[in-house]
Enzyme design. Structure first.
Site, PDB file in Angstrom:
ATOM      1  CB  SER A  17       1.813 -26.547 -14.882  1.00 48.94           C
ATOM      2  OG  SER A  17       2.373 -25.270 -14.685  1.00 48.94           O
ATOM      3  CG  HIS A  31      -1.220 -28.337 -17.152  1.00 50.45           C
ATOM      4  ND1 HIS A  31      -0.389 -28.966 -18.056  1.00 50.45           N
ATOM      5  CD2 HIS A  31      -0.750 -27.079 -17.011  1.00 50.45           C
ATOM      6  CE1 HIS A  31       0.564 -28.124 -18.427  1.00 50.45           C
ATOM      7  NE2 HIS A  31       0.366 -26.975 -17.822  1.00 50.45           N
ATOM      8  CE  LYS A  90      -0.545 -26.028 -21.284  1.00 53.18           C
ATOM      9  NZ  LYS A  90      -0.894 -24.877 -20.473  1.00 53.18           N
TER      10      LYS A  90
HETATM   11  C1  PLP Z   1      -0.705 -23.369 -20.688  1.00 50.47           C
HETATM   12  C2  PLP Z   1      -1.442 -22.609 -19.656  1.00 50.47           C
HETATM   13  C3  PLP Z   1      -2.026 -21.384 -19.934  1.00 50.47           C
HETATM   14  C4  PLP Z   1      -1.853 -20.699 -21.267  1.00 50.47           C
HETATM   15  O1  PLP Z   1      -2.595 -21.345 -22.246  1.00 50.47           O
HETATM   16  P1  PLP Z   1      -2.428 -20.871 -23.770  1.00 50.47           P
HETATM   17  O2  PLP Z   1      -3.699 -21.272 -24.408  1.00 50.47           O
HETATM   18  O3  PLP Z   1      -1.225 -21.567 -24.290  1.00 50.47           O
HETATM   19  O4  PLP Z   1      -2.237 -19.394 -23.723  1.00 50.47           O
HETATM   20  C5  PLP Z   1      -2.775 -20.760 -18.953  1.00 50.47           C
HETATM   21  N1  PLP Z   1      -2.919 -21.322 -17.734  1.00 50.47           N
HETATM   22  C6  PLP Z   1      -2.343 -22.496 -17.414  1.00 50.47           C
HETATM   23  C7  PLP Z   1      -2.529 -23.076 -16.064  1.00 50.47           C
HETATM   24  C8  PLP Z   1      -1.576 -23.171 -18.365  1.00 50.47           C
HETATM   25  O5  PLP Z   1      -0.997 -24.317 -18.047  1.00 50.47           O
END
Ligand code: PLP
Length: 398
Positions: free
Chosen positions: A188, A216, A245
């Site tokens: 990310s 992502h 997301k």
């Molecule tokens: C955003 C993200 C998380 C965490 O996700 P949440 O549901 O907000 O806890 C975990 N792994 C990756 C790669 C992320 O980008």
């Protein structure tokens, strides 16, 4: 033995140190819904928002708001229980089944967040006889999840397939019973994709299992947004992801995979067993999000058209970008003060961005991570490109 007041002044010292290093994060307050443009407390007008994970622009989608309201009308506000006591409604199971079907897996299990999904995944599945091999740039939640399990830990340099193979040999030579390779689908900070064709080929050659965190990617990468494995046309054993997301942006995480994996996590995953069930509104809207996403070829087309336009515009203006195809477009500025100055200039010009610097990225690789989404219009992008050009000149970045 020091007293409580010295403890608190010790913490205050730490905070002053963070600030002195220029690393203090200050949270701005958005006063509108999340979207392509947002209003921000203490500012006039609407800012173009280039730092949300709102890839498909669903965060304020009327169908999701309506689904959440309907779910609350029919299923109430909260569950007041973990899943296995009295926190499972029909809709929780419907969403798990829906996720599994979308991802082509046997079953899925919900967590309060993907942070919890990753935190709870490894410990029940792997013991001291086993090995987990992890990409060096994996998300913090994977790192923490691996720390909590008893398997031997191996790490390979980011996307370095020779190093991954060396670690597979290492794990085998040390007598590992089962080997699990764990990777983000998309890294990310860089917006680069994991090299899944090579990773799955190496896994097959060494008899290892594969786990991909596709936070992502799910919803917009690959056909119908089925994620990085679908994008590459490969199969991985275990997928984790988030509802926070592209899939509406609220919260909630999941693991999808083979039936025994999901069944064992339901018995043993600690964040699942000892934390509350997701609220009905989130579950109801989550179900609706999968319906929207499956049919959202138009939004995916807009997202990637925006990404192409944005990359070309920034490159034409003279900015240095990390190459890639993902809607994460990092603008490299190298030094933290320059990234901070650039972010401040953009803020003044009505563009909401976040600067990233050490420890989130390596020293000397400070950047502004921009992210495209389907809610941004052509006008928004033109406005933001003009602001980038002016801000870049003001700070001497271009
Ligand atoms: C955003 C993200 C998380 C965490 O996700 P949440 O549901 O907000 O806890 C975990 N792994 C990756 C790669 C992320 O980008």
């Amino acid at each position: 033995m020091a007293d409580k007041s010295s403890f608190l002044s010790h913490l205050a010292d730490t905070l002053r140190g963070i600030e002195a290093d220029g690393l203090l994060k200050r949270e701005r307050q958005i006063t509108s819904a999340q979207g392509g443009r947002v209003t921000v407390a203490g500012r006039d007008g609407r800012m173009v928002n280039l730092c949300a994970n709102n890839y498909l622009g669903l965060a304020d989608h009327p169908a999701l708001v309506a689904a959440a309201k309907t779910a609350m009308d029919e299923h109430g506000y909260g569950m007041a229980s973990v899943r296995f006591i009295c926190g499972t409604q029909d809709s929780h199971r419907a969403l798990e089944t829906r996720i599994a079907r979308f991802l082509g897996k046997d079953d899925a299990i919900l967590f309060a967040a993907c942070f919890d999904a990753n935190g709870g995944l490894f410990e029940p599945l792997l013991g001291t006889e086993d090995a987990v091999i992890s990409d060096a740039l994996n998300h913090a939640s994977i790192i923490d999840g691996i720390r909590l399990c008893k398997a031997r830990r191996y790490r390979y340099a980011n996307s370095d397939m020779a190093d991954l193979e060396a670690q597979l040999q290492h794990a085998r030579a040390e007598g590992a019973r089962f080997i699990l390779i764990a990777t983000d689908g998309v890294f990310s900070m860089d917006g680069t994709l994991a090299r899944l064709p090579e990773i799955t080929a190496l896994a097959a050659r060494y008899g290892a299992l594969t786990m991909v965190d596709d936070c992502h990617a799910t919803g917009f990468m690959g056909p119908q947004g089925r994620g990085t494995p679908a994008h590459f046309g490969v199969d991985v054993d275990i997928l984790t992801g988030t509802l926070g997301k592209a899939l509406g942006g609220a919260l909630g995480g999941y693991v999808a995979g083979p039936q025994p994996v999901i069944d064992l996590l339901r018995q043993r995953a600690r964040p699942y067993l000892f934390s509350n069930a997701l609220p009905p509104a989130v579950v109801g809207a989550g179900l609706a999000a999968f319906d929207l996403v499956e049919a959202a070829d138009d939004l995916r087309a807009r997202l990637f058209a925006n990404t192409t336009l944005w990359r070309a515009g920034l490159a034409d203006a003279g900015f240095r970008l990390l190459p890639g195809e993902h809607p994460i477009v990092p603008v490299m500025l190298d030094e933290a003060p320059l990234a901070q100055a650039m972010a401040a200039e953009l803020d003044r010009r009505g563009v909401y961005v976040a600067g990233f610097f050490f420890p989130v990225v390596p020293r000397g690789q400070a950047r502004i991570r921009t992210q495209m989404n389907a809610a941004l219009t052509r006008d928004d992008l033109d406005f933001a490109l003009a602001a980038f050009a002016a801000a870049g000149k003001a700070v001497g970045a271009i």
